[in-house]
Design a protein around this motif. Structure first.
Motif, mmCIF file in Angstrom:
data_model
loop_
_atom_site.group_PDB
_atom_site.id
_atom_site.type_symbol
_atom_site.label_atom_id
_atom_site.label_comp_id
_atom_site.label_asym_id
_atom_site.label_seq_id
_atom_site.Cartn_x
_atom_site.Cartn_y
_atom_site.Cartn_z
ATOM 1 N N HIS A 156 98.436 40.273 31.808
ATOM 2 C CA HIS A 156 99.415 39.461 30.871
ATOM 3 C C HIS A 156 100.289 40.465 30.493
ATOM 4 O O HIS A 156 99.928 41.558 30.264
ATOM 5 C CB HIS A 156 98.813 39.137 29.732
ATOM 6 C CG HIS A 156 99.250 38.031 28.757
ATOM 7 N ND1 HIS A 156 100.203 38.520 27.956
ATOM 8 C CD2 HIS A 156 99.296 36.866 28.541
ATOM 9 C CE1 HIS A 156 100.779 37.550 27.347
ATOM 10 N NE2 HIS A 156 100.058 36.538 27.649
ATOM 11 N N PRO A 157 101.776 39.977 30.109
ATOM 12 C CA PRO A 157 102.603 40.978 29.818
ATOM 13 C C PRO A 157 102.527 41.668 28.623
ATOM 14 O O PRO A 157 102.974 42.804 28.450
ATOM 15 C CB PRO A 157 103.912 40.058 29.903
ATOM 16 C CG PRO A 157 103.488 38.897 30.852
ATOM 17 C CD PRO A 157 102.238 38.584 30.799
ATOM 18 N N VAL B 105 94.804 37.576 24.842
ATOM 19 C CA VAL B 105 95.904 37.156 23.964
ATOM 20 C C VAL B 105 96.376 35.815 24.492
ATOM 21 O O VAL B 105 95.886 35.557 25.711
ATOM 22 C CB VAL B 105 97.118 37.957 24.275
ATOM 23 C CG1 VAL B 105 96.906 39.294 23.313
ATOM 24 C CG2 VAL B 105 97.593 38.363 25.533
ATOM 25 N N ALA B 106 97.144 34.873 23.738
ATOM 26 C CA ALA B 106 97.238 33.609 24.247
ATOM 27 C C ALA B 106 98.486 33.772 25.420
ATOM 28 O O ALA B 106 99.303 34.848 25.045
ATOM 29 C CB ALA B 106 97.701 32.489 23.280
ATOM 30 N N GLY B 107 98.827 32.820 26.372
ATOM 31 C CA GLY B 107 99.882 32.727 26.950
ATOM 32 C C GLY B 107 99.471 32.551 28.498
ATOM 33 O O GLY B 107 98.212 32.180 28.769
ATOM 34 N N TRP B 108 100.303 33.102 29.275
ATOM 35 C CA TRP B 108 100.185 32.872 30.927
ATOM 36 C C TRP B 108 99.712 34.051 31.482
ATOM 37 O O TRP B 108 100.060 35.087 31.158
ATOM 38 C CB TRP B 108 101.505 32.551 31.432
ATOM 39 C CG TRP B 108 101.891 30.937 31.378
ATOM 40 C CD1 TRP B 108 102.626 30.493 30.579
ATOM 41 C CD2 TRP B 108 101.230 29.710 31.925
ATOM 42 N NE1 TRP B 108 102.683 29.222 30.434
ATOM 43 C CE2 TRP B 108 101.879 28.764 31.323
ATOM 44 C CE3 TRP B 108 100.532 29.651 32.913
ATOM 45 C CZ2 TRP B 108 101.816 27.411 31.929
ATOM 46 C CZ3 TRP B 108 100.160 28.172 33.254
ATOM 47 C CH2 TRP B 108 100.828 27.073 32.881
ATOM 48 N N MET C 202 97.143 31.239 35.194
ATOM 49 C CA MET C 202 96.376 30.446 34.121
ATOM 50 C C MET C 202 96.835 30.570 32.718
ATOM 51 O O MET C 202 97.150 31.473 32.255
ATOM 52 C CB MET C 202 94.810 31.001 33.973
ATOM 53 C CG MET C 202 93.734 30.381 33.409
ATOM 54 S SD MET C 202 92.378 31.400 33.169
ATOM 55 C CE MET C 202 93.007 32.367 31.839
ATOM 56 N N ALA C 203 96.893 29.331 32.018
ATOM 57 C CA ALA C 203 97.473 29.411 30.813
ATOM 58 C C ALA C 203 96.118 29.412 29.833
ATOM 59 O O ALA C 203 95.189 28.684 29.753
ATOM 60 C CB ALA C 203 97.831 27.790 30.330
ATOM 61 N N LEU C 204 96.319 30.358 28.932
ATOM 62 C CA LEU C 204 95.033 30.391 27.644
ATOM 63 C C LEU C 204 95.813 29.977 26.604
ATOM 64 O O LEU C 204 96.626 30.352 25.942
ATOM 65 C CB LEU C 204 94.736 32.171 27.605
ATOM 66 C CG LEU C 204 93.843 32.128 26.626
ATOM 67 C CD1 LEU C 204 92.357 31.471 26.860
ATOM 68 C CD2 LEU C 204 93.482 33.724 26.288
ATOM 69 N N ASP D 225 104.070 31.800 23.505
ATOM 70 C CA ASP D 225 104.540 32.133 24.883
ATOM 71 C C ASP D 225 104.421 30.922 25.710
ATOM 72 O O ASP D 225 104.168 31.083 26.886
ATOM 73 C CB ASP D 225 103.921 33.117 25.378
ATOM 74 C CG ASP D 225 104.202 34.779 25.011
ATOM 75 O OD1 ASP D 225 105.487 34.819 24.094
ATOM 76 O OD2 ASP D 225 103.596 35.592 25.231
ATOM 77 N N GLY D 226 105.067 29.664 25.265
ATOM 78 C CA GLY D 226 105.056 28.525 26.395
ATOM 79 C C GLY D 226 103.812 27.955 26.477
ATOM 80 O O GLY D 226 103.682 26.789 27.075
ATOM 81 N N VAL D 227 102.741 28.231 25.873
ATOM 82 C CA VAL D 227 101.296 27.579 26.006
ATOM 83 C C VAL D 227 100.970 27.043 24.860
ATOM 84 O O VAL D 227 100.870 27.863 23.483
ATOM 85 C CB VAL D 227 100.227 28.378 26.571
ATOM 86 C CG1 VAL D 227 99.169 27.898 26.567
ATOM 87 C CG2 VAL D 227 100.759 29.126 27.728
ATOM 88 N N ASP D 228 100.653 25.604 24.872
ATOM 89 C CA ASP D 228 100.258 24.825 23.564
ATOM 90 C C ASP D 228 98.925 24.724 23.126
ATOM 91 O O ASP D 228 98.113 24.697 24.235
ATOM 92 C CB ASP D 228 100.861 23.424 23.594
ATOM 93 C CG ASP D 228 102.461 23.396 23.870
ATOM 94 O OD1 ASP D 228 102.877 24.353 23.664
ATOM 95 O OD2 ASP D 228 102.976 22.593 24.177
#
Length: 411
Positions: free
Chosen positions: A249-250, A281-284, A310-312, A387-390
């Motif tokens: 993850h970035p 962390v949440a995100g892609w 993968m989206a978390l 980061d774009g993940v709901d």
């Protein structure tokens, strides 16, 4: 080729016209200059004169992404040269300013004849035109072609120099290559290609023959995984002495490495997103699987699969429904979430169909606050976007799917 390649082409064109025009009877006194159009002909000038003016340079599309010929070998990546097309305006003035005879017409006709019969510049012509230039070394020949100008283009060109129009013809010189100052990447040669230097072996099989990921599936057909979920990774040739699932993850300095469980097979790995051992962390995420054979030996070979996304999804942990009080038409929605939002992450509250951006925090935090400037009393479905993940609003564990009790009430 160095940066003086443009000057070398201009000088070679001047010499070409000077030598070609003067052999014509009546034009022996012709001079050829390379001055701007407003300075080419002074008040005292009365002889035959040609002026070569470079009025435009444009990139050459065909050479824009090609390496310099003869300098970059196969499998090397060199920086493309600066490839240019040059546009020249050749202007003619006649003896005594055409008072006795239209010498300018004669002169321009002879110049265009020379250009027509000599469309390519030779390497010796370029080398002798300008001392110290190396443009003559380029493998691509420089070609001249007539470029007719419209009346509108002629008016714009001459009016820009605030001088009167004189009989002219336009030519394109293509292509001039100026070498980039950036060095090429030159990898070392390969000693052997496989056992016995046999090279790659083609096998008649449907699978790719290498460890490959095909899909990553969250539970219950959800759009993303949540902390605590077990995700299913499907692929081929995923078995080995040591198998790790790598989540990159970035926002993470180092990727998360989760060992494959006991039930992992060559085609399926089930991984639980556990917070007890790893800080998520949440995100892609970019997910790969690393397979190591004979891990006890020194420097064992590691095979890595392709990466799949993968989206978390973040989870709103505050009791529902959220409540916010309207004061002077505005309200503030406060909530807690998991995992914590990092300072580099973008966070927003999705209130119905409205997105409300949140301010970035200086530190990682699980407590968020969103000001709603124009709040209207009522009950709204709410989602948290990181980061774009709901956050997951739809519960797909039941049939038919229903909305979760994820709401905010404005009063």
């Amino acid at each position: 080729m160095s940066a003086n390649a443009i000057a070398a082409v201009t000088a070679a064109l001047r010499n070409l016209l000077s030598d070609g025009v003067k052999v014509e009877a009546g034009l022996e006194d012709t001079i050829v200059t390379t001055l701007p159009m407003d300075r080419a002909r002074d008040a005292s000038g009365s002889g035959n004169q040609l002026n070569v003016f470079l009025y435009q340079t444009t990139p050459n599309a065909a050479w824009r992404n090609l390496s310099m010929p003869g300098q970059v070998q196969s499998l090397e990546s060199g920086f493309p040269p600066l490839a240019l097309n040059l546009y020249y305006l050749i202007t003619a003035w006649g003896r005594d300013n055409d008072a006795q005879s239209p010498f300018s017409h004669f002169l321009l006709g002879r110049a265009m004849s020379v250009m027509h019969d000599h469309p390519l510049l030779g390497s010796d012509e370029i080398r002798l035109a300008l001392p110290g230039n190396d443009a003559y070394l380029q493998m691509e020949r420089i070609r001249f072609s007539l470029q007719p100008l419209s009346v509108e283009d002629i008016f714009k060109l001459w009016s820009g120099f605030q001088t009167q129009y004189r009989l002219s013809a336009s030519y394109e010189a293509s292509v001039v290559l100026i070498e980039s100052a950036r060095s090429a990447r030159t990898p070392l040669p390969v000693l052997m290609r496989g056992t016995g230097d046999t090279g790659p072996v083609a096998l008649a099989r449907l699978d790719p023959g290498l460890p490959t990921l095909q899909s990553i599936t969250p539970p219950n057909q959800q759009s993303g995984a949540q902390i605590g979920d077990v995700v299913t990774i499907a692929g081929t040739l995923l078995a080995g002495d040591k198998v790790e699932v790598v989540f990159a993850h970035p926002a993470l300095q180092n990727p998360i490495r989760v060992p494959a469980g006991q039930g992992a097979t060559a085609t399926r790995i089930d991984v639980q997103l556990d917070t007890a051992q790893f800080a998520w962390v949440a995100g892609w995420y970019a997910v790969t699987v690393e397979i190591t054979s004979t891990p006890d030996q020194p420097n064992p070979p590691v095979h890595s699969t392709n990466a799949l996304p993968m989206a978390l999804a973040p989870t709103i942990t505050s009791p529902m429904p959220l409540k916010a009080t309207i004061a002077n038409g505005a309200a503030t929605v406060k909530l807690k979430c998991s995992p914590d939002v990092q300072p580099v992450q973008r966070v927003a509250l999705l209130l119905g169909d409205q997105e409300i951006a949140g301010a970035r925090s200086a530190n990682a935090t699980g407590s968020l606050s969103f000001p709603v400037p124009q709040a209207v009393a009522g009950t709204y479905l709410v989602r948290l976007r990181v980061d774009g993940v709901d956050s997951l609003l739809v519960d797909r564990s039941v049939k038919p799917p229903v909305f979760r009790n994820q709401k905010v009430v404005f009063k």
